[in-house]
Structures are given as C-alpha cells and as structure tokens.
Design an enzyme around this catalytic site. Structure first.
Site, PDB file in Angstrom:
ATOM      1  N   HIS A  41      -3.448 -15.349  -8.663  1.00 44.32           N
ATOM      2  CA  HIS A  41      -3.745 -14.100  -7.945  1.00 44.32           C
ATOM      3  C   HIS A  41      -4.931 -13.410  -8.641  1.00 44.32           C
ATOM      4  O   HIS A  41      -5.056 -13.456  -9.865  1.00 44.32           O
ATOM      5  CB  HIS A  41      -2.524 -13.175  -7.932  1.00 44.32           C
ATOM      6  CG  HIS A  41      -2.724 -11.988  -7.039  1.00 44.32           C
ATOM      7  ND1 HIS A  41      -3.386 -10.861  -7.466  1.00 44.32           N
ATOM      8  CD2 HIS A  41      -2.398 -11.772  -5.744  1.00 44.32           C
ATOM      9  CE1 HIS A  41      -3.448  -9.995  -6.454  1.00 44.32           C
ATOM     10  NE2 HIS A  41      -2.858 -10.529  -5.399  1.00 44.32           N
ATOM     11  N   GLU A  72      -7.950 -15.330  -0.730  1.00 46.95           N
ATOM     12  CA  GLU A  72      -7.926 -13.880  -0.904  1.00 46.95           C
ATOM     13  C   GLU A  72      -9.240 -13.431  -1.540  1.00 46.95           C
ATOM     14  O   GLU A  72      -9.378 -13.449  -2.776  1.00 46.95           O
ATOM     15  CB  GLU A  72      -6.771 -13.482  -1.821  1.00 46.95           C
ATOM     16  CG  GLU A  72      -5.404 -13.793  -1.260  1.00 46.95           C
ATOM     17  CD  GLU A  72      -4.373 -12.775  -1.763  1.00 46.95           C
ATOM     18  OE1 GLU A  72      -3.812 -12.058  -0.921  1.00 46.95           O
ATOM     19  OE2 GLU A  72      -4.158 -12.686  -2.975  1.00 46.95           O
TER      20      GLU A  72
HETATM   21  P1  PGA Z   1      -3.006  -6.079  -0.045  1.00 48.03           P
HETATM   22  O1  PGA Z   1      -2.648  -7.102  -1.224  1.00 48.03           O
HETATM   23  O2  PGA Z   1      -2.490  -6.673   1.224  1.00 48.03           O
HETATM   24  O3  PGA Z   1      -2.290  -4.831  -0.435  1.00 48.03           O
HETATM   25  O4  PGA Z   1      -4.488  -5.948  -0.050  1.00 48.03           O
HETATM   26  C1  PGA Z   1      -2.895  -8.459  -1.073  1.00 48.03           C
HETATM   27  C2  PGA Z   1      -2.698  -9.152  -2.379  1.00 48.03           C
HETATM   28  O5  PGA Z   1      -2.964  -8.575  -3.435  1.00 48.03           O
HETATM   29  O6  PGA Z   1      -2.287 -10.328  -2.398  1.00 48.03           O
END
Ligand code: PGA
Length: 268
Positions: A104, A176
C-alpha cells in the site's frame, strides 16, 4: 471515452475495503455480520475487508462464506525473529486471515517498504497459503515526469520476482495512483486509469504468459458511490478497492450497489 474489454463480463467482481488505522474489534465484528448478509445477496461478488491486526483474532469464531475474505494490511517477511512490533504470516494464519495486502502507498511512503521488502513478504505469504493483494501505483511526480509505466513495471517486476505461477489464483493487484489516495487527493478519471490498467495487464502477461490475463486488477483511490460508475463503464478493472467511502456498512453497500449496476449495463 474508452470502452471496456469484452473479457469484463466473464470475470468475477472483486470489492473490498482497507480500514487503515480505524475500528475496534466490536466494530469489525458488526461489519463482518453485515458482510455476511451482503455476501448472501451478491453471491457472485468476492468481498473482502482489511481491518487492523488487533481485531483479527476477535473474528476467528465467526463462520463466513467463501465469498467473504478477511485480510491484514501488511506483514513482515520473516516467520519470527527480533522484529519488535511486527506481525508474521504464521501469526496471520493463526488468526484465520485469508489474505494479506502488501505495498500500500502508505506503507511504501511512510514506512519505507522497498520493492525488495515487498517481494520477500509476498513469497513468504505464499509459503503460508495466504492470498496476496499487491498495491502498485505512481506518485504525482512520477506521472508528471512521464515515468508512470517505468514505475509500474519496476514495482511489478521486483515485487513479483520468483512468484510461483501455480499460485497465481492467490494473487490480486490493486492499481492505486498515490496522488489519488486519501483525504485531499485528486480523483482520477477513467481516461487516466485505463492506460495504466492496460499496461499492468500487459506486464502481467509478459511475466506469466497467458495466465497473466486471469489475475484480477482492482482500482483504488478516492472511489465513492458517485464516481465509481464511470470507473466500471470505461475501464477494464475487475473490481474496486475502497477506503473512506466504505468504512461504514451503508457506504460500503452504496458503492457496491452503484458499481454493480454500472457493471450490469456493461455486461447486458
Ligand atoms: P481512499 O483510500 O478510498 O480513502 O482514497 C484508498 C486506499 O488508501 O487504498
């Protein structure tokens, strides 16, 4: 707008949330009860949550259906040792975790997890029969310099180095983009997401051959009930990975419903 690939319809849909550093055991237990009800309504959707480590042991006695996975937000790459504060794969198995997330952006940036660390974590997670959710994504600076593809390629190549192709059914990727995650970030458009998702798909095929086509790619970063429909309509993602908008059952359900209704129109 781009149209999604035909393979879209034949794939299962994945939907999960990372709770980050939020929730007590009682709160997560209540959430699991809600997830079980939701899983019964949507048997074709693979649901998952990643609650804090401290709550996992308090969930083992709750039986759950196969389409609900409970996972951890990280793990150490060693089985045991002098690593104060860390949690290992055997410990996660001990509390019944199905899945572990690695890579992450907050782990990469705030805790200095390197790709080499992530590779060791992934290989050890597999040794202990855990499923792996690997997060990849570029920073705003990397995108600005036009090095998104190089960044994703490096992350995938190192993080998945030595990954046994026979275990590919235990791997999911979350794309992401770092600039789209969390409070105060910028929402990504489908046109920004789709080339990266297609690039990731291409790298997975380069690494694993045709089997790379089967690895689910999820999108995460400021996903909510309002913006998720275009993500489903106009990208080839296999699911969504949601933070803030899915921390409460009502929010989780409304994003899920919106995503599934968008998917319905894509596949019908
Ligand atoms: P968010 O978080 O949807 O609050 O932007 C996504 C993540 O950190 O995986």
């Amino acid at each position: 707008m781009m149209s999604c690939t035909p393979s879209h319809s034949s794939r299962p849909f994945y939907f999960g949330s990372n709770f980050k550093m939020h929730k007590t055991t009682a709160e997560v237990r209540a959430f699991v009860a809600f997830l079980k009800e939701t899983a019964a309504v949507y048997p074709g959707v693979q649901l998952f949550i990643l609650p804090p480590f401290t709550t996992l042991g308090g969930l083992v006695d709750i039986p759950r259906p196969a389409n609900v996975w409970i996972g951890a937000q990280d793990m150490h790459w060693a089985d045991s040792g002098a690593y104060t504060g860390a949690i290992s794969a055997p410990m996660l198995r001990d509390v019944g975790a199905d899945l572990v997330m690695v890579g992450h952006a907050e782990r990469r940036v705030l805790f200095y997890d390197t790709d080499q660390d992530l590779n060791k974590k992934i290989l050890n997670a597999l040794r202990h029969d855990l499923r792996v959710l690997l997060c990849v994504g570029e920073t705003a600076e990397q995108r600005g310099y036009g090095t998104t593809e190089e960044t994703l390629a490096t992350q995938l190549r190192i993080d998945l180095h030595g990954f046994d192709p026979r275990a590919l059914d235990r791997l999911m990727i979350a794309y992401e983009p770092v600039w789209a995650i969390g409070e105060g970030s910028q929402e990504a458009t489908p046109a920004e997401i789709e080339p990266a998702v297609q690039f990731i798909r291409g790298r997975l095929v380069a690494l694993f051959g045709e089997a790379g086509q089967t690895i689910p790619i999820l999108y995460g970063g400021s996903v909510n009930a309002q913006n998720c429909m275009p993500y489903i309509h106009s990208t080839s993602v296999d699911g969504l990975f949601v933070g803030r908008a899915a921390w409460q059952p009502e929010g989780f359900l409304s994003v899920l419903k919106a995503a599934l209704s968008a998917r319905q129109t894509v596949t019908s």
